[in-house]
Design a protein around this motif. Structure first.
Motif: not given
Length: 346
Positions: A151-154, A188-199, A317-330
Motif C-alpha cells: 500500500x502506497x508503494x509509489x 483501498x487506494x493502491x490497486x493490487x494490495x489487500x486491505x483484508x490482509x496484513x503486510x 479525530x482525523x480526516x484522511x484528507x487528500x484521498x479521493x473526495x476527502x477535501x482539506x477545507x471540510x
C-alpha cells in the motif's frame, strides 16, 4: 500556527470554548502575544496595553483544531491516485502548501502528515517553521514504510524483512521525521494490495517500534484495515492504529473485544479517519455512485467504531484528507459527522 508577523491581539466573542464539556466562557476573549495564546479573558479582565482588539459578535472562539491524519501531497480529487504517482515533486510541494493553508483556514493549527512521496512533507514542515509560508504546525512522517508492491508503494519506501525495516526506520530518523508511519495492511487506494490482509509480521512491526524508540523516542503509526493487522500492531507496541476498520480476512467485519481490551491495557490510540463519512450528511446529488454505495454499508462499520470507543480505547479525530473526495477545507464537517455518527458528546 506560524505567521510571518507577530503582534499582540485580543479576540472577543460572545463565547469562548476551552475544549472541554461545560468549559465555555460567556462574553470572553483570548489574548495572543508573539503568535501564542497568553490567556483567556473573562468579563471585567483588563485588555493588555497596546493590543489590537478584534470583535467577532456572531462567533464562538475555540482552541485550534488538530487533524491527526492527512496526506498533504495528495490532491483529494477523483484522480488522487494518478496525481500522486505521476505529478512532479514541484507540483506536489505546491499542492501541499495549498492543502496546508486550506486546513489552516478552517481552524486546524496542528496536523500529522501520514505519508507522501519521499521526504517532501518535511520540506513543508520546515518551511512553515521557518516562516517562509504560513500554515499549521506539521508533524511529518515522510514516506510510509511498506512492503514491495504494498500500500502506497509509489511513495518510494519499500522494505521487506526485519533487517530492511530496521534500516529504513534508521534512514527516516536520520532525515528528521517526527514519527514513523508503517502500512501494516493493504489499502483501498493502491490497486493490487489487500486491505483484508496484513503486510508485516509482528516481528517486523516490533523491530520498527524498537528502533524508532531508540532513535529519539519516536512513535509509530500503523495503517490498519484488517483485524489481523490490528492484532499484530497492538502486540508490537504501535502507538496509534490508523483507521481500525476491523475487516475479516475474507468478507465482512471481525470485531474482537479482547483486542479492544488489550488496546486499553497498552495505552494504544485509535485514529478515527472519518473524512469519507462526510458523505452521510451531504446531499445525495453531490455524491458519486461509489459514495452512495459506501453510505449504505456503513451501519456495521460505525457500530464497531462505537463499540471500540465505548470499550475505553482512547481515540483521536482525523480526516484522511487528500484521498479521493476527502477535501482539506471540510475538516470541521468531519468533527460534526464524528460526533453525530459515533454519538460522542461535545
Amino acid at each position: 500556527m506560524t505567521t510571518m508577523t507577530m503582534k499582540s491581539i485580543v479576540l472577543r466573542a460572545p463565547r469562548v470554548w476551552l475544549g472541554e464539556i461545560g468549559s465555555s466562557v460567556e462574553s470572553g476573549a483570548v489574548a495572543i502575544s508573539g503568535g501564542r495564546v497568553e490567556s483567556v479573558l473573562r468579563p471585567g479582565d483588563p485588555v493588555p496595553a497596546g493590543a489590537t482588539v478584534v470583535d467577532y459578535p456572531d462567533c464562538t472562539i475555540l482552541p485550534g483544531l488538530v487533524d491527526a491524519h492527512v496526506h498533504l501531497l495528495f490532491s483529494a480529487l477523483d484522480t488522487a491516485l494518478a496525481d500522486a504517482i505521476h505529478d512532479s515533486d514541484q507540483t506536489l510541494i505546491l499542492r501541499g502548501v495549498a492543502n496546508a493553508q486550506d486546513e489552516l483556514r478552517c481552524g486546524v493549527t496542528t496536523l500529522r502528515d501520514c505519508g507522501g512521496r519521499g521526504l517532501l512533507s518535511l520540506s513543508l514542515r520546515d518551511s512553515v517553521n521557518a516562516g517562509i509560508i504560513s500554515g499549521p504546525r506539521i508533524l511529518a512522517s515522510g514516506a510510509p514504510i511498506t512492503t514491495t508492491g504494498g500500500h502506497l508503494h509509489f511513495c518510494d519506501l519499500e522494505a521487506d524483512g526485519v533487517d530492511e525495516v530496521v534500516k529504513t526506520t534508521r534512514r527516516l530518523c536520520k532525515a528528521g521525521v517526527d514519527f514513523i508511519k508503517v502500512m501494516a495492511t493493504g489499502g483501498g487506494m493502491t490497486p493490487g494490495t489487500n486491505p483484508r490482509a496484513p503486510q508485516y509480521t509482528t516481528e517486523e512491526l516490533t523491530a520498527i517500534v524498537s528502533e524508532a524508540r531508540r532513535l529519539g523516542g519516536r512513535r509509530v503509526a500503523a495503517h490498519c484495515h484488517a483485524t489481523e493487522g490490528i492484532v499484530r500492531a497492538v502486540d508490537a507496541g504501535i502507538t496509534t492504529i490508523e483507521h481500525c476498520s476491523w475487516l475479516h480476512e475474507k468478507d465482512g467485519r471481525d470485531f474482537r473485544l479482547e483486542v479492544v481490551q488489550r488496546m486499553v491495557e497498552r495505552g494504544t490510540y485509535v485514529v478515527l479517519t472519518m473524512g469519507s463519512e462526510r458523505a452521510a450528511v451531504k446531499p445525495e446529488s453531490e455524491l458519486t455512485e461509489a459514495q452512495r454505495a459506501a453510505v449504505k454499508g456503513w451501519g456495521e462499520h460505525l457500530e464497531l467504531q462505537r463499540r471500540t470507543v465505548r470499550g475505553g480505547v482512547r481515540f483521536v479525530a482525523a480526516s484522511d484528507a487528500g484521498v479521493a473526495r476527502t477535501f482539506f477545507r471540510e475538516y470541521p464537517l468531519t468533527l460534526e459527522v464524528m460526533a453525530l455518527l459515533l454519538e460522542i458528546p461535545i
